[in-house]
Each structure stands twice: as structure tokens, then as C-alpha cells.
Scaffold this active site. Structure first.
Site, PDB file in Angstrom:
ATOM      1  CE  LYS A  41      -4.275  -1.539   2.231  1.00 42.41           C
ATOM      2  NZ  LYS A  41      -5.240  -1.300   3.330  1.00 42.41           N
ATOM      3  NE  ARG A  90     -15.140  -1.675   7.763  1.00 46.04           N
ATOM      4  CZ  ARG A  90     -14.453  -1.146   6.763  1.00 46.04           C
ATOM      5  NH1 ARG A  90     -14.396   0.155   6.633  1.00 46.04           N
ATOM      6  NH2 ARG A  90     -13.826  -1.925   5.898  1.00 46.04           N
ATOM      7  CB  SER A 127      -8.392   4.754   6.714  1.00 48.70           C
ATOM      8  OG  SER A 127      -8.316   4.149   7.975  1.00 48.70           O
TER       9      SER A 127
HETATM   10  N1  COA Z   1     -13.531   0.951  11.607  1.00 48.06           N
HETATM   11  C1  COA Z   1     -13.127   1.743  10.604  1.00 48.06           C
HETATM   12  N2  COA Z   1     -12.463   1.311   9.514  1.00 48.06           N
HETATM   13  C2  COA Z   1     -12.207   0.004   9.472  1.00 48.06           C
HETATM   14  C3  COA Z   1     -12.589  -0.890  10.463  1.00 48.06           C
HETATM   15  C4  COA Z   1     -13.287  -0.370  11.576  1.00 48.06           C
HETATM   16  N3  COA Z   1     -13.710  -1.164  12.570  1.00 48.06           N
HETATM   17  N4  COA Z   1     -12.192  -2.116  10.119  1.00 48.06           N
HETATM   18  C5  COA Z   1     -11.570  -1.985   8.942  1.00 48.06           C
HETATM   19  N5  COA Z   1     -11.592  -0.710   8.545  1.00 48.06           N
HETATM   20  C6  COA Z   1     -11.096  -0.186   7.267  1.00 48.06           C
HETATM   21  C7  COA Z   1      -9.874   0.661   7.377  1.00 48.06           C
HETATM   22  O1  COA Z   1     -10.238   1.996   7.653  1.00 48.06           O
HETATM   23  C8  COA Z   1      -9.274   0.487   5.997  1.00 48.06           C
HETATM   24  O2  COA Z   1      -9.949   1.377   5.133  1.00 48.06           O
HETATM   25  P1  COA Z   1      -9.348   1.893   3.729  1.00 48.06           P
HETATM   26  O3  COA Z   1      -9.108   0.670   2.882  1.00 48.06           O
HETATM   27  O4  COA Z   1     -10.449   2.733   3.247  1.00 48.06           O
HETATM   28  O5  COA Z   1      -8.097   2.639   4.026  1.00 48.06           O
HETATM   29  C9  COA Z   1      -9.665  -0.944   5.610  1.00 48.06           C
HETATM   30  O6  COA Z   1     -10.753  -1.263   6.444  1.00 48.06           O
HETATM   31  C10 COA Z   1      -8.624  -1.989   5.882  1.00 48.06           C
HETATM   32  O7  COA Z   1      -7.751  -1.512   6.869  1.00 48.06           O
HETATM   33  P2  COA Z   1      -7.170  -2.273   8.099  1.00 48.06           P
HETATM   34  O8  COA Z   1      -8.214  -2.779   9.009  1.00 48.06           O
HETATM   35  O9  COA Z   1      -6.165  -1.361   8.671  1.00 48.06           O
HETATM   36  O10 COA Z   1      -6.543  -3.584   7.493  1.00 48.06           O
HETATM   37  P3  COA Z   1      -5.531  -3.746   6.332  1.00 48.06           P
HETATM   38  O11 COA Z   1      -6.251  -4.474   5.246  1.00 48.06           O
HETATM   39  O12 COA Z   1      -4.851  -2.494   5.960  1.00 48.06           O
HETATM   40  O13 COA Z   1      -4.457  -4.656   7.024  1.00 48.06           O
HETATM   41  C11 COA Z   1      -3.550  -6.735   7.863  1.00 48.06           C
HETATM   42  C12 COA Z   1      -4.665  -6.018   7.170  1.00 48.06           C
HETATM   43  C13 COA Z   1      -2.450  -5.828   8.359  1.00 48.06           C
HETATM   44  C14 COA Z   1      -4.151  -7.417   9.075  1.00 48.06           C
HETATM   45  C15 COA Z   1      -3.025  -7.810   6.886  1.00 48.06           C
HETATM   46  O14 COA Z   1      -2.754  -7.205   5.643  1.00 48.06           O
HETATM   47  C16 COA Z   1      -1.763  -8.473   7.369  1.00 48.06           C
HETATM   48  O15 COA Z   1      -1.767  -9.178   8.346  1.00 48.06           O
HETATM   49  N6  COA Z   1      -0.658  -8.279   6.636  1.00 48.06           N
HETATM   50  C17 COA Z   1       0.652  -8.834   6.986  1.00 48.06           C
HETATM   51  C18 COA Z   1       1.098  -9.854   5.958  1.00 48.06           C
HETATM   52  C19 COA Z   1       0.525 -11.200   6.284  1.00 48.06           C
HETATM   53  O16 COA Z   1       0.709 -11.746   7.350  1.00 48.06           O
HETATM   54  N7  COA Z   1      -0.178 -11.802   5.297  1.00 48.06           N
HETATM   55  C20 COA Z   1      -0.771 -13.112   5.442  1.00 48.06           C
HETATM   56  C21 COA Z   1      -2.083 -13.113   6.166  1.00 48.06           C
HETATM   57  S1  COA Z   1      -3.362 -12.322   5.270  1.00 48.06           S
END
Ligand code: COA
Length: 163
Positions: A41, A90, A127
Site C-alpha cells: 500500500k 463492519r 480510513s
Molecule cells: N472501523 C473503521 N475502519 C475500518 C474498520 C473499523 N472497525 N475495520 C476496517 N476498517 C477499514 C480501514 O479503515 C481500511 O480502510 P481503507 O481501505 O479505506 O483505508 C480498511 O478497512 C482496511 O484496513 P485495516 O483494518 O487497517 O486492514 P488492512 O487491510 O490495511 O491490514 C492486515 C490487514 C495488516 C491485518 C493484513 O494485511 C496483514 O496481516 N498483513 C501482513 C502480511 C501477512 O501476514 N499476510 C498473510 C495473512 S493475510
């Protein structure tokens, strides 16, 4: 189990994230909010800005720690001695994606994920919505924690001006 991990990108932290963190902190002895330094990202806020915004937002929660990690979440969990992943749901759309990630983490290392349903007032919030509204100078009250609202708004306006 002493530590659970709530991972994410937090670009920036929203009231929805804080809702999940607060409820996790009331349920488990210790919560680590783990910011992924995500090579896939291109976040608008830098890692240090995002960490600072999270730290200020959770300052009132004594059993919450804020940290950053790279690489696989399950490796970070092993390093921290953490036993459980916390995620928020959500909508059905979240469920589909989260179910895959939970299964992958279980397959990789036997690590379980537990889910908190987002409070209804935050079920629409993301976000990217905050970034979009803030970049046009819109009000962010009720969307990001009030202690960081002005800073997030100013930073997003600045970023928009530089484009
Ligand atoms: N309230 C508000 N927003 C929320 C939310 C909540 N309760 N839950 C999720 N979101 C939104 C975020 O705002 C974000 O929005 P955007 O896409 O508009 O910016 C989106 O959902 C996803 O964000 P986030 O919850 O921060 O998760 P992510 O997808 O960025 O990260 C990880 C996910 C970090 C858990 C995952 O990518 C990870 O574990 N990566 C490491 C690599 C790995 O281990 N991979 C193998 C396993 S999948």
C-alpha cells in the site's frame, strides 16, 4: 493468554478502529495495536505520523501498547508471544476478506482470530473516507478521535494542496 494483537494500516486511525481497540482492551488483559509497514500500500500518512496518531488516541487506555511490524503477522505474533488476532467486522464485504485472512493465519501458524462487530455508528466508516473528506477540508468530527481531528484535517489539506 496475555496479549492480543489488533493489526492494520491505520491511514489514519478512525473512531471505528478506536471502538474496536477500546472493546478489546476491556475484554483482554493486554492489547498490542500493530501497524503494518505495508509495502503493498502507499499510505498518505508516514509510519511515524500514523504511530503518533494512534498513540495519542489510545493514551487513556493503560493496557494498550502501540507498535509497528513488517512481514508476516504470524511471525510478529510469535515474536511478541501473542496468542490471538483481533479484527473488526463492519459488513459482509469485510467478512469475506477477513475469513480468508483468518484461515491463512491459521494455516500458517495455527493462530486464531476473534472478531468484534463494529458499532453501528461506525459501520460506514473507513480510513479512505476520512482521507477523501479531509482532503476537501470537510469536518471529521465523529470520524477520527477528537484529540487528533485538527491535526489529521490540516495534514490532509496540506497533502491536497501539494498535489
Ligand atoms: N472501523 C473503521 N475502519 C475500518 C474498520 C473499523 N472497525 N475495520 C476496517 N476498517 C477499514 C480501514 O479503515 C481500511 O480502510 P481503507 O481501505 O479505506 O483505508 C480498511 O478497512 C482496511 O484496513 P485495516 O483494518 O487497517 O486492514 P488492512 O487491510 O490495511 O491490514 C492486515 C490487514 C495488516 C491485518 C493484513 O494485511 C496483514 O496481516 N498483513 C501482513 C502480511 C501477512 O501476514 N499476510 C498473510 C495473512 S493475510
Amino acid at each position: 493468554m496475555t496479549t492480543v494483537v489488533y493489526p492494520g494500516t491505520f491511514d489514519p486511525i478512525t473512531c471505528g478502529h478506536l471502538d474496536i481497540i477500546t472493546r478489546a482492551a476491556a475484554t483482554f488483559p493486554h492489547v498490542t495495536v500493530a501497524l503494518l509497514k505495508n509495502a503493498n500500500k502507499q499510505p498518505v500518512f508516514t509510519v511515524s505520523q500514523r504511530l503518533e496518531l494512534i498513540r495519542r488516541s489510545v493514551a487513556h487506555l493503560s493496557n494498550v501498547e502501540v507498535d509497528a511490524f513488517t512481514g508476516l503477522l504470524v511471525s510478529y505474533m510469535r515474536f511478541k508471544g501473542a496468542g490471538l488476532i483481533v479484527r473488526g467486522l463492519r459488513s459482509i464485504a469485510d467478512f469475506e476478506c477477513e475469513a480468508e485472512q483468518a484461515a491463512a493465519n491459521r494455516h500458517l501458524a495455527g493462530v486464531e482470530t476473534t472478531f468484534f462487530m463494529a458499532s453501528s455508528e461506525y459501520s460506514y466508516l473507513s480510513s479512505s473516507m476520512v482521507r477523501d473528506i479531509g482532503s476537501y477540508g470537510g469536518a471529521l468530527s465523529g470520524m477520527v478521535p477528537s484529540c487528533i481531528e485538527e491535526e489529521v484535517r490540516a495534514a490532509l489539506l496540506d497533502i491536497n494542496r501539494l498535489r
